[in-house]
Design a protein around this motif. Structure first.
Motif, PDB file in Angstrom:
ATOM      1  N   VAL A 187      53.078 -35.238 -69.455  1.00 18.76           N
ATOM      2  CA  VAL A 187      52.945 -35.644 -68.050  1.00 18.76           C
ATOM      3  C   VAL A 187      51.989 -34.721 -67.282  1.00 18.76           C
ATOM      4  O   VAL A 187      52.192 -33.508 -67.204  1.00 18.76           O
ATOM      5  CB  VAL A 187      54.317 -35.681 -67.359  1.00 18.76           C
ATOM      6  CG1 VAL A 187      54.169 -35.998 -65.874  1.00 18.76           C
ATOM      7  CG2 VAL A 187      55.219 -36.705 -68.044  1.00 18.76           C
ATOM      8  N   CYS A 188      50.969 -35.318 -66.695  1.00 21.19           N
ATOM      9  CA  CYS A 188      49.841 -34.567 -66.139  1.00 21.19           C
ATOM     10  C   CYS A 188      50.252 -33.524 -65.101  1.00 21.19           C
ATOM     11  O   CYS A 188      49.748 -32.405 -65.116  1.00 21.19           O
ATOM     12  CB  CYS A 188      48.805 -35.524 -65.562  1.00 21.19           C
ATOM     13  SG  CYS A 188      49.426 -36.653 -64.304  1.00 21.19           S
ATOM     14  N   HIS A 189      51.142 -33.865 -64.188  1.00 20.57           N
ATOM     15  CA  HIS A 189      51.453 -32.942 -63.094  1.00 20.57           C
ATOM     16  C   HIS A 189      52.149 -31.684 -63.601  1.00 20.57           C
ATOM     17  O   HIS A 189      51.975 -30.610 -63.044  1.00 20.57           O
ATOM     18  CB  HIS A 189      52.308 -33.643 -62.040  1.00 20.57           C
ATOM     19  CG  HIS A 189      51.729 -34.961 -61.645  1.00 20.57           C
ATOM     20  ND1 HIS A 189      50.500 -35.066 -61.052  1.00 20.57           N
ATOM     21  CD2 HIS A 189      52.169 -36.228 -61.816  1.00 20.57           C
ATOM     22  CE1 HIS A 189      50.215 -36.338 -60.858  1.00 20.57           C
ATOM     23  NE2 HIS A 189      51.210 -37.060 -61.312  1.00 20.57           N
ATOM     24  N   ILE A 190      52.940 -31.829 -64.646  1.00 17.15           N
ATOM     25  CA  ILE A 190      53.620 -30.673 -65.221  1.00 17.15           C
ATOM     26  C   ILE A 190      52.648 -29.908 -66.114  1.00 17.15           C
ATOM     27  O   ILE A 190      52.601 -28.671 -66.106  1.00 17.15           O
ATOM     28  CB  ILE A 190      54.872 -31.114 -66.023  1.00 17.15           C
ATOM     29  CG1 ILE A 190      55.706 -32.116 -65.205  1.00 17.15           C
ATOM     30  CG2 ILE A 190      55.698 -29.906 -66.434  1.00 17.15           C
ATOM     31  CD1 ILE A 190      56.077 -31.652 -63.827  1.00 17.15           C
ATOM     32  N   ALA A 191      51.832 -30.648 -66.859  1.00 18.67           N
ATOM     33  CA  ALA A 191      50.849 -30.002 -67.733  1.00 18.67           C
ATOM     34  C   ALA A 191      49.836 -29.201 -66.919  1.00 18.67           C
ATOM     35  O   ALA A 191      49.443 -28.102 -67.310  1.00 18.67           O
ATOM     36  CB  ALA A 191      50.144 -31.055 -68.585  1.00 18.67           C
ATOM     37  N   LEU A 192      49.416 -29.729 -65.783  1.00 11.99           N
ATOM     38  CA  LEU A 192      48.465 -29.012 -64.925  1.00 11.99           C
ATOM     39  C   LEU A 192      48.998 -27.621 -64.585  1.00 11.99           C
ATOM     40  O   LEU A 192      48.280 -26.631 -64.650  1.00 11.99           O
ATOM     41  CB  LEU A 192      48.228 -29.792 -63.627  1.00 11.99           C
ATOM     42  CG  LEU A 192      47.217 -30.930 -63.652  1.00 11.99           C
ATOM     43  CD1 LEU A 192      47.276 -31.711 -62.340  1.00 11.99           C
ATOM     44  CD2 LEU A 192      45.801 -30.439 -63.901  1.00 11.99           C
ATOM     45  N   ALA A 193      50.282 -27.563 -64.237  1.00 11.64           N
ATOM     46  CA  ALA A 193      50.892 -26.282 -63.879  1.00 11.64           C
ATOM     47  C   ALA A 193      51.020 -25.390 -65.111  1.00 11.64           C
ATOM     48  O   ALA A 193      50.628 -24.215 -65.081  1.00 11.64           O
ATOM     49  CB  ALA A 193      52.259 -26.516 -63.241  1.00 11.64           C
ATOM     50  N   GLN A 194      51.537 -25.945 -66.184  1.00 17.13           N
ATOM     51  CA  GLN A 194      51.800 -25.137 -67.379  1.00 17.13           C
ATOM     52  C   GLN A 194      50.512 -24.602 -68.001  1.00 17.13           C
ATOM     53  O   GLN A 194      50.524 -23.570 -68.668  1.00 17.13           O
ATOM     54  CB  GLN A 194      52.589 -25.967 -68.397  1.00 17.13           C
ATOM     55  CG  GLN A 194      54.017 -26.252 -67.923  1.00 17.13           C
ATOM     56  CD  GLN A 194      54.808 -27.116 -68.881  1.00 17.13           C
ATOM     57  OE1 GLN A 194      54.241 -27.834 -69.708  1.00 17.13           O
ATOM     58  NE2 GLN A 194      56.127 -27.059 -68.780  1.00 17.13           N
ATOM     59  N   GLU A 195      49.421 -25.328 -67.811  1.00 13.33           N
ATOM     60  CA  GLU A 195      48.150 -24.891 -68.393  1.00 13.33           C
ATOM     61  C   GLU A 195      47.310 -24.064 -67.422  1.00 13.33           C
ATOM     62  O   GLU A 195      46.146 -23.768 -67.699  1.00 13.33           O
ATOM     63  CB  GLU A 195      47.348 -26.105 -68.879  1.00 13.33           C
ATOM     64  CG  GLU A 195      48.055 -26.909 -69.967  1.00 13.33           C
ATOM     65  CD  GLU A 195      48.468 -26.032 -71.158  1.00 13.33           C
ATOM     66  OE1 GLU A 195      47.594 -25.319 -71.678  1.00 13.33           O
ATOM     67  OE2 GLU A 195      49.654 -26.048 -71.533  1.00 13.33           O
ATOM     68  N   GLY A 196      47.874 -23.738 -66.276  1.00 10.48           N
ATOM     69  CA  GLY A 196      47.197 -22.810 -65.364  1.00 10.48           C
ATOM     70  C   GLY A 196      46.129 -23.449 -64.486  1.00 10.48           C
ATOM     71  O   GLY A 196      45.258 -22.759 -63.963  1.00 10.48           O
ATOM     72  N   HIS A 197      46.187 -24.765 -64.295  1.00 16.81           N
ATOM     73  CA  HIS A 197      45.170 -25.422 -63.455  1.00 16.81           C
ATOM     74  C   HIS A 197      45.564 -25.482 -61.983  1.00 16.81           C
ATOM     75  O   HIS A 197      44.801 -25.981 -61.157  1.00 16.81           O
ATOM     76  CB  HIS A 197      44.895 -26.837 -63.980  1.00 16.81           C
ATOM     77  CG  HIS A 197      44.351 -26.858 -65.372  1.00 16.81           C
ATOM     78  ND1 HIS A 197      43.155 -26.272 -65.704  1.00 16.81           N
ATOM     79  CD2 HIS A 197      44.845 -27.367 -66.524  1.00 16.81           C
ATOM     80  CE1 HIS A 197      42.930 -26.444 -67.006  1.00 16.81           C
ATOM     81  NE2 HIS A 197      43.943 -27.084 -67.519  1.00 16.81           N
ATOM     82  N   CYS A 198      46.786 -25.046 -61.668  1.00 15.36           N
ATOM     83  CA  CYS A 198      47.244 -25.057 -60.274  1.00 15.36           C
ATOM     84  C   CYS A 198      47.170 -23.637 -59.734  1.00 15.36           C
ATOM     85  O   CYS A 198      47.853 -22.747 -60.249  1.00 15.36           O
ATOM     86  CB  CYS A 198      48.691 -25.563 -60.194  1.00 15.36           C
ATOM     87  SG  CYS A 198      48.902 -27.218 -60.843  1.00 15.36           S
ATOM     88  N   ARG A 199      46.354 -23.442 -58.708  1.00  9.02           N
ATOM     89  CA  ARG A 199      46.140 -22.090 -58.192  1.00  9.02           C
ATOM     90  C   ARG A 199      46.139 -22.101 -56.661  1.00  9.02           C
ATOM     91  O   ARG A 199      45.574 -23.001 -56.036  1.00  9.02           O
ATOM     92  CB  ARG A 199      44.823 -21.543 -58.724  1.00  9.02           C
ATOM     93  CG  ARG A 199      44.805 -21.337 -60.242  1.00  9.02           C
ATOM     94  CD  ARG A 199      43.439 -20.894 -60.734  1.00  9.02           C
ATOM     95  NE  ARG A 199      42.446 -21.947 -60.621  1.00  9.02           N
ATOM     96  CZ  ARG A 199      42.032 -22.708 -61.643  1.00  9.02           C
ATOM     97  NH1 ARG A 199      42.548 -22.545 -62.839  1.00  9.02           N
ATOM     98  NH2 ARG A 199      41.128 -23.649 -61.452  1.00  9.02           N
TER      99      ARG A 199
END
Lengths: 254, 467
Positions: free
Chosen positions: B180-192
């Motif tokens: 799931v993109c929204h969780i993956a974005l966070a887990q992969e460090g794309h949310c800053r």
């Protein structure tokens, strides 16, 4: 481009205008002295919907909608009436999102599924079984039209089905934006709650220049939210045309 | 329950003549100003100019503070290279990250190519994140084709972050695949913190948990961003939600946001930013903050934000090496309205069919028979969500009576469900607890049946099941 669609008369209006409103108005029960404004639209484009997609919209000239290109643009057709909070899953259910709008065949298919997610209480369907287009070129809704998932397939499916304009009390943000960005449908706002006063199958004329909606079946006239200063982006014909005009992105080599 | 509004003092809402795009928004500046004119006093804690700042920070990353700005205004000011912004202004915003997925990627790419040219290159191959997640484990040919389109585009454009899946029979064989993109974005460090993230998905607002501006866009807008790296956005006014007090047992962030949506309705935040703060919010983990911001769109909101703090920085420690600069609302920032909640008095809530604002207390529904249970999605499929479910099973000690489907959001969550021990369980994992309770085996990570999807989607209900 898509400017001059001929005024094709709508098919027969024989189907009885029978529609229920299963979705009751939202209970806006604020416990707090909220200042949330239910603010109106303040401007809209006077231009015809514009093809964002390569082939599809241009190929829709056989559409049942009719409109002209200048500031006195009018839409004429029969309307389809829905209630409040029509979400994008009712406009185009998620299982059809495998269809890619830029593919002309899939664009047409999206149109055939438009509003098929409405509950069965809507006895008259927006697109008849087996049909590709809707005979209703104007959709009339209540508050918060197009809420829910951000799928651009929603305004696209309405446009592909032949809808020229939606007239609602208010819109969800992303649906409104997607409608403008694609030019698929005009998202117009009404001043009155006309979804309670119009019936599916009523014959409607919308005069954009006069911000007026006429229901010929009932003989009533309604004011639409005034079309204020048309945004330069819509004026230019959408976000891409605007960016080219201002030199933000280079002109496309022809 | 005090609520108040501080008004923008000036009617200078749309001042950017050159770019004025009031057409994109049904909000009327003049009306906003009028309504906000009653300049009530904000609560002491936040409105008093004299109140000390709670922590040390640079005055403003966008220049000297002339008029107070909210976090959302500040992020957009920096991204549009302006020193000052007001709600209602339309500005071209530089995008830090653009996310798209298998449902909207193919359409976005088609528009990008049509408008920028067949041989065009994306504006920045390192700022685009492509995450197949919606319709993955299906034999639907169009759905499979759409993932192929993502792959072809990613290869052609040399996209740095593409989380591919090729072997549908075993998700674990796809080391790049996340879920799931929204969780993956966070887990992969794309949310800053402080950044602007746009995504072709309404729940992109989830990332506001990191103190960034994140919102959902359509595929035409995404096609534009792919080529130009920027987008015209209207600066939203901010609603401020102050939640104080300790969370009672079994109350989770989902209850906080359902409480709020129940108050303001599913259109109560349309065109607006929602800022969450207070001691309760400060105590929330990153996953819980994501739940809070995830459902901002269910209130119609444009974005949600939680100020970044030590919890945020700690989460990001091993996830990104990209420098970021958090921003915070000024003490004199202006809000459209403020809502205050004493969370210590909150009870677990449910949203009854068919609307997220159809709020009820969970105990009021204790006699309602349910037909099936689905635990998953971007809102409810994170590691802590499964821990919460496991604790309920542990506490009850009973078996499920209806089919119970579990869909971890990402590979990482799936691993956590199978490996992390649940406190107080005597050394059991979530998966063991679920198995003993009679749940279905946790499925492959994806958006799954939450989104609906093709008919062969796991846990999808293809026939009406009325009760």
């Amino acid at each position: 481009m898509a400017a001059s669609l001929s005024i094709s008369p709508n098919p027969s209006f024989t189907s009885p205008p029978k529609i229920s409103h299963p979705l009751s108005p939202l209970p806006h029960s604020f416990k707090f002295p909220a200042t949330t404004p239910q603010t109106p639209i303040n401007s809209l484009s006077l231009r015809p919907p514009r093809a964002s997609f390569a082939a599809p919209r241009a190929a829709v000239s056989q559409s049942s909608s009719s409109f002209s290109s200048d500031a006195t643009a009018t839409f004429h057709g029969v309307c389809y009436v829905v209630g409040d909070n029509i979400d994008t899953d009712q406009i185009i259910p998620a299982e059809y999102l495998t269809l890619v709008p830029s593919n002309p065949a899939e664009y047409e298919k999206l149109g055939s599924y438009a509003l098929c997610g409405l509950p069965s209480t809507y006895a008259t369907r927006f697109v008849e079984p087996g049909e590709i287009k809707s005979k209703y070129s104007i959709v009339i809704g209540g508050a918060n039209f197009g809420c829910g998932s951000s799928r651009e397939h929603a305004p696209v499916s309405l446009g592909a089905a032949g809808t020229a304009a939606v007239v609602a009390e208010s819109y969800a943000r992303i649906f409104f934006r997607n409608s403008v960005a694609t030019g698929e449908v005009y998202p117009l706002e009404s001043e009155a709650r006309i979804c309670e006063e119009c019936r599916t199958g009523d014959v409607i004329t919308i005069e954009l220049g006069k911000s007026r909606l006429i229901n010929h079946t009932t003989g009533k006239e309604y004011k639409l939210k005034p079309i204020g200063d048309a945004g330069p982006v819509i004026e230019a014909g959408g976000i891409f045309a605007y960016a080219r005009k201002t030199g933000m992105i280079p002109s496309r080599s022809a | 329950m005090a609520s108040s509004a501080i008004a923008p003092t000036s009617a200078h809402f749309i001042n950017n003549k050159e770019l004025s795009l009031s057409a994109l928004s049904p909000s009327s500046p003049s009306i906003s100003v009028q309504r906000c004119k009653r300049t009530a006093k904000m609560s002491k804690k936040i409105s008093s100019v004299m109140s000390p700042q709670q922590f040390e920070r640079k005055p403003a990353t966008t220049g000297s503070v002339k008029t107070g700005m909210t976090m959302t205004e500040k992020i957009l000011a920096r991204a549009s290279e302006k020193s000052q912004l007001r709600p209602g202004e339309n500005v071209w915003v530089n995008v830090d990250v653009l996310m798209t997925h298998d449902v909207c990627g193919p359409g976005s790419f088609a528009i990008f190519k049509k408008e920028f040219g067949h041989d065009a290159k994306v504006w920045d191959r390192k700022k685009i994140v492509i995450i197949p997640d919606h319709y993955i484990f299906t034999s639907d040919e169009l759905a499979n084709r759409n993932v192929d389109i993502l792959r072809d585009f990613s290869i052609e454009q040399n996209i740095k972050y593409f989380y591919d899946i090729k072997d549908l029979s075993n998700f674990k064989a796809n080391t790049d695949y996340k879920g799931v993109c929204h969780i993956a974005l966070a887990q992969e460090g794309h949310c800053r913190p402080g950044e602007v993230l746009l995504g072709t998905d309404s729940h992109t607002c989830t990332a506001g948990a990191f103190g960034q501006f994140a919102t959902g866009i359509g595929i035409t807008d995404a096609g534009f961003v792919l080529g130009a790296g920027k987008l015209l956005l209207k600066v939203p006014p901010t609603l401020r939600f102050v939640m104080d007090g300790e969370m009672p047992d079994y109350v989770l962030a989902k209850d906080l946001i359902l409480q709020i949506i129940g108050e303001i309705s599913v259109s109560g935040a349309t065109y607006k930013a929602m800022e969450f703060l207070g001691t309760t919010v400060e105590s929330l983990s990153m996953e819980e903050r994501m739940t809070l911001c995830n459902m901002v769109i269910e209130a119609g909101g444009k974005n949600g934000v939680v100020p970044a703090d030590s919890t945020t920085f700690k989460y990001l420690e091993d996830k990104t090496s990209v420098p970021y600069e958090p921003v915070y609302s000024d003490a004199q920032a202006r809000y459209l309205s403020e809502y205050r909640f004493d969370i210590s008095k909150l009870e677990p809530l449910v949203a009854k069919p068919h609307s997220p604002d159809n709020r009820a207390l969970a105990r009021e529904c204790k006699d309602v028979k349910i037909d099936r249970v689905y635990i998953g999605s971007c809102t409810g499929g994170k590691t802590e969500d499964f821990f919460a479910a496991a604790k309920v099973f542990l506490a009850s000690g009973k078996k499920v009576k209806v089919p119970t489907f579990l869909v971890p959001a990402t590979q990482k969550v799936w691993m956590d469900v199978y490996t992390l021990l649940v406190p107080g369980s005597g050394g059991k994992t979530c998966s063991q607890i679920f198995e003993e309770a009679g749940c279905d085996t946790p499925a492959s990570p994806t958006c799954g049946a939450c989104m609906g999807g093709p008919r062969d989607t796991y846990a999808r209900l293809n026939e009406p099941q009325a009760s």
